[in-house]
Design an enzyme around this catalytic site. Structure first.
Site, PDB file in Angstrom:
ATOM      1  N   GLY A   1       4.437  12.330   5.144  1.00 31.15           N
ATOM      2  CA  GLY A   1       4.023  11.249   6.019  1.00 31.15           C
ATOM      3  C   GLY A   1       2.693  11.573   6.665  1.00 31.15           C
ATOM      4  O   GLY A   1       1.633  11.109   6.238  1.00 31.15           O
TER       5      GLY A   1
ATOM      6  N   GLU B   1       0.468   4.728  10.608  1.00 31.09           N
ATOM      7  CA  GLU B   1      -0.996   4.892  10.655  1.00 31.09           C
ATOM      8  C   GLU B   1      -1.402   6.062  11.556  1.00 31.09           C
ATOM      9  O   GLU B   1      -2.447   6.039  12.200  1.00 31.09           O
ATOM     10  CB  GLU B   1      -1.720   3.612  11.111  1.00 31.09           C
ATOM     11  CG  GLU B   1      -1.165   2.310  10.608  1.00 31.09           C
ATOM     12  CD  GLU B   1      -1.138   2.186   9.096  1.00 31.09           C
ATOM     13  OE1 GLU B   1      -1.483   3.161   8.404  1.00 31.09           O
ATOM     14  OE2 GLU B   1      -0.745   1.121   8.612  1.00 31.09           O
ATOM     15  N   GLY B   2      -0.556   7.077  11.634  1.00 30.16           N
ATOM     16  CA  GLY B   2      -0.865   8.270  12.412  1.00 30.16           C
ATOM     17  C   GLY B   2      -0.055   8.334  13.690  1.00 30.16           C
ATOM     18  O   GLY B   2      -0.145   7.462  14.547  1.00 30.16           O
ATOM     19  N   THR B   3       0.769   9.362  13.823  1.00 29.43           N
ATOM     20  CA  THR B   3       1.569   9.554  15.027  1.00 29.43           C
ATOM     21  C   THR B   3       0.682   9.947  16.216  1.00 29.43           C
ATOM     22  O   THR B   3      -0.500  10.272  16.051  1.00 29.43           O
ATOM     23  CB  THR B   3       2.605  10.672  14.807  1.00 29.43           C
ATOM     24  OG1 THR B   3       1.891  11.895  14.549  1.00 29.43           O
ATOM     25  CG2 THR B   3       3.510  10.351  13.621  1.00 29.43           C
TER      26      THR B   3
ATOM     27  N   PRO C   1       8.756  10.283   1.191  1.00 28.39           N
ATOM     28  CA  PRO C   1       9.852  10.793   2.018  1.00 28.39           C
ATOM     29  C   PRO C   1       9.550  12.126   2.687  1.00 28.39           C
ATOM     30  O   PRO C   1      10.017  12.392   3.800  1.00 28.39           O
ATOM     31  CB  PRO C   1      11.013  10.921   1.021  1.00 28.39           C
ATOM     32  CG  PRO C   1      10.724   9.885  -0.015  1.00 28.39           C
ATOM     33  CD  PRO C   1       9.231   9.871  -0.147  1.00 28.39           C
TER      34      PRO C   1
ATOM     35  N   PHE D   1       0.861  -1.184   0.000  1.00 26.53           N
ATOM     36  CA  PHE D   1       0.000   0.000   0.000  1.00 26.53           C
ATOM     37  C   PHE D   1       0.891   1.226   0.000  1.00 26.53           C
ATOM     38  O   PHE D   1       1.529   1.533   1.015  1.00 26.53           O
ATOM     39  CB  PHE D   1      -0.881  -0.055   1.255  1.00 26.53           C
ATOM     40  CG  PHE D   1      -1.940   1.009   1.376  1.00 26.53           C
ATOM     41  CD1 PHE D   1      -3.203   0.812   0.831  1.00 26.53           C
ATOM     42  CD2 PHE D   1      -1.692   2.179   2.077  1.00 26.53           C
ATOM     43  CE1 PHE D   1      -4.199   1.766   0.977  1.00 26.53           C
ATOM     44  CE2 PHE D   1      -2.685   3.141   2.232  1.00 26.53           C
ATOM     45  CZ  PHE D   1      -3.944   2.936   1.684  1.00 26.53           C
TER      46      PHE D   1
ATOM     47  N   PHE E   1      -7.738   6.989   3.430  1.00 30.75           N
ATOM     48  CA  PHE E   1      -8.058   7.107   4.850  1.00 30.75           C
ATOM     49  C   PHE E   1      -9.005   5.997   5.305  1.00 30.75           C
ATOM     50  O   PHE E   1      -8.930   5.535   6.451  1.00 30.75           O
ATOM     51  CB  PHE E   1      -8.676   8.470   5.151  1.00 30.75           C
ATOM     52  CG  PHE E   1      -7.670   9.599   5.195  1.00 30.75           C
ATOM     53  CD1 PHE E   1      -6.312   9.354   5.166  1.00 30.75           C
ATOM     54  CD2 PHE E   1      -8.098  10.917   5.270  1.00 30.75           C
ATOM     55  CE1 PHE E   1      -5.391  10.384   5.207  1.00 30.75           C
ATOM     56  CE2 PHE E   1      -7.185  11.961   5.312  1.00 30.75           C
ATOM     57  CZ  PHE E   1      -5.831  11.689   5.276  1.00 30.75           C
TER      58      PHE E   1
ATOM     59  N   CYS F   1      -8.962   3.000   4.360  1.00 24.83           N
ATOM     60  CA  CYS F   1      -8.123   1.824   4.576  1.00 24.83           C
ATOM     61  C   CYS F   1      -7.261   1.992   5.825  1.00 24.83           C
ATOM     62  O   CYS F   1      -7.074   1.042   6.603  1.00 24.83           O
ATOM     63  CB  CYS F   1      -7.246   1.576   3.357  1.00 24.83           C
ATOM     64  SG  CYS F   1      -8.150   1.432   1.808  1.00 24.83           S
TER      65      CYS F   1
END
Length: 400
Positions: free
Chosen positions: A153, A379-381, A150, A145, A252, A254
């Protein structure tokens, strides 16, 4: 049929799950328990005896993929096309058991099912579904996916990968980074800017111009694969685009599937670290008595167990909401943020119980803690999920 468990059942469960202070298994159906136990047995027999070597060698054990497919773990929450059609709770229970083995193993199932297969199932054409989903469910084809770049993110709207029209074809150019499984995948779901906004593309990885190079010398997720993808004039037919995905809502949707699994998986890692610490504390003697006999050690163990129980309750609640069709995106952020954060602290605390021995691969806590640094980021900090929840609480967006 009664879902209640007998006192003997509960005692047996407590023996298997020493962190369980609340009879958690009594909240699960017989079918859910059976699924959980099948995956737990697989992890106990196939993953745990080998994970230290795989981690040390920085090798993803691709040879276990067929067995995971036989267990129905690949795209297990999807229906049709050879997928298991499991419930959200069943998927969550499986994720917890897999991550008790290692985050890299659970991540494989997440990338394959929650990201690549989910993208095709949610947004693909019938032809795309028929071509890829049965093979991916059977473990005969691996997917990846491609969203993160770079320099893009946490803000995927800043992606620079671009797909332009050339007659009926599409031509893709760009770079993706931290893409799981890319160098062993047969198909990639690549997200790119177009003149009509962000679109998703189904890209066979053998297409000329597609290159995936593994990222090496990692301190985390060593028994897993992450790559940098280069796309140089990758020519695709017009029907390679995912027809039902337009804009960032596509990827999003997914990501939320993957984030939900993380809420469960991280608690599996925390539970495994706790169990290593508990067992060690009962055997290790200091000043003539077991570590478990000291108040400070008991305080550590109690605090860890409390957070594990709360984390699993939160994950189960989210799973029940998801199965009822009521789960909201911000609620997934609650699970991802809280359970990642707590799991890392539990694993670090468990390492302290093990003393110097805890820095070796003979024990799981520090390996889990290192892996969770990656899980906490992808998947998100923490910051992204904090801002999602902050916006929910205040009604004011603070991302920019």
């Amino acid at each position: 049929m009664s879902l209640a468990l007998s006192s003997a059942d509960l005692e047996a469960a407590a023996a298997v799950d020493p962190s369980d202070l609340i009879s958690f298994d009594s909240l699960l159906s017989p079918e859910e328990l059976a699924l959980r136990d099948r995956v737990r047995t697989f992890v106990r027999e196939e993953i745990k005896p080998n994970i230290a070597q795989w981690y040390d060698e920085a090798r993803f054990p691709i040879e276990i993929v067929p067995e995971m497919a036989k267990l129905g773990l690949l795209g297990m929450h999807l229906k049709g096309y050879g997928c298991a059609g499991g419930t959200a709770v069943e998927y969550g229970l499986a994720a917890a058991e897999l991550e008790a083995g290692d985050s890299g193993i659970r991540t494989f199932v997440s990338v394959q099912g929650s990201l690549a297969m989910s993208a095709i199932a949610k947004h693909g054409s019938e032809e795309q579904k028929q071509e890829w989903l049965p093979r991916m469910a059977a473990g005969e084809a691996i997917g990846c996916f491609g969203l993160t770049e770079p320099t893009a993110g946490s803000d995927p709207s800043a992606m620079t990968t671009f797909a332009r029209r050339d007659g009926r074809d599409w031509i893709l150019n760009g770079t993706k980074r931290w893409i799981g499984l890319a160098n062993i995948a047969q198909v990639a779901v690549i997200w790119a800017q177009t003149d009509d906004g962000v679109r998703g593309f189904v890209v066979p990885t053998g297409t000329p111009g597609f290159t995936a190079i593994p990222i090496e010398q990692k301190l985390s997720m060593r028994a897993s694969i992450q790559c940098e993808i280069s796309l140089e004039n990758v020519r695709l037919p017009g029907d390679a685009v995912l027809p039902d995905a337009k804009g960032l809502k596509g990827p999003f949707s997914c990501l939320n599937e993957a984030r939900y699994g993380i809420a469960w998986g991280t608690m599996g890692a925390a539970r495994d670290a706790f169990e290593d610490a508990l067992a060690y504390s009962k055997e290790r003697l200091q000043f003539g008595r077991p570590l478990a006999g000291y108040q400070l050690t008991q305080q550590k163990l109690v605090n860890m167990a409390l957070e594990i129980n709360k984390g699993f309750l939160l994950a189960l609640h989210l799973g029940r909401l998801k199965d009822a069709g009521k789960l909201q995106p911000h609620q997934i952020s609650v699970g991802k943020l809280n359970n990642c954060r707590e799991a890392i602290e539990i694993c670090r605390e468990a390492r302290t119980v093990l003393g110097g021995n805890g820095i070796t691969l003979e024990y799981s806590p520090l390996r889990h803690a290192n892996n969770l640094e990656s899980v906490r980021t992808y998947e998100g900090t923490d910051e992204v999920h904090t801002l999602i929840l902050g916006q929910k609480l205040t009604g004011v967006g603070a991302f920019r």
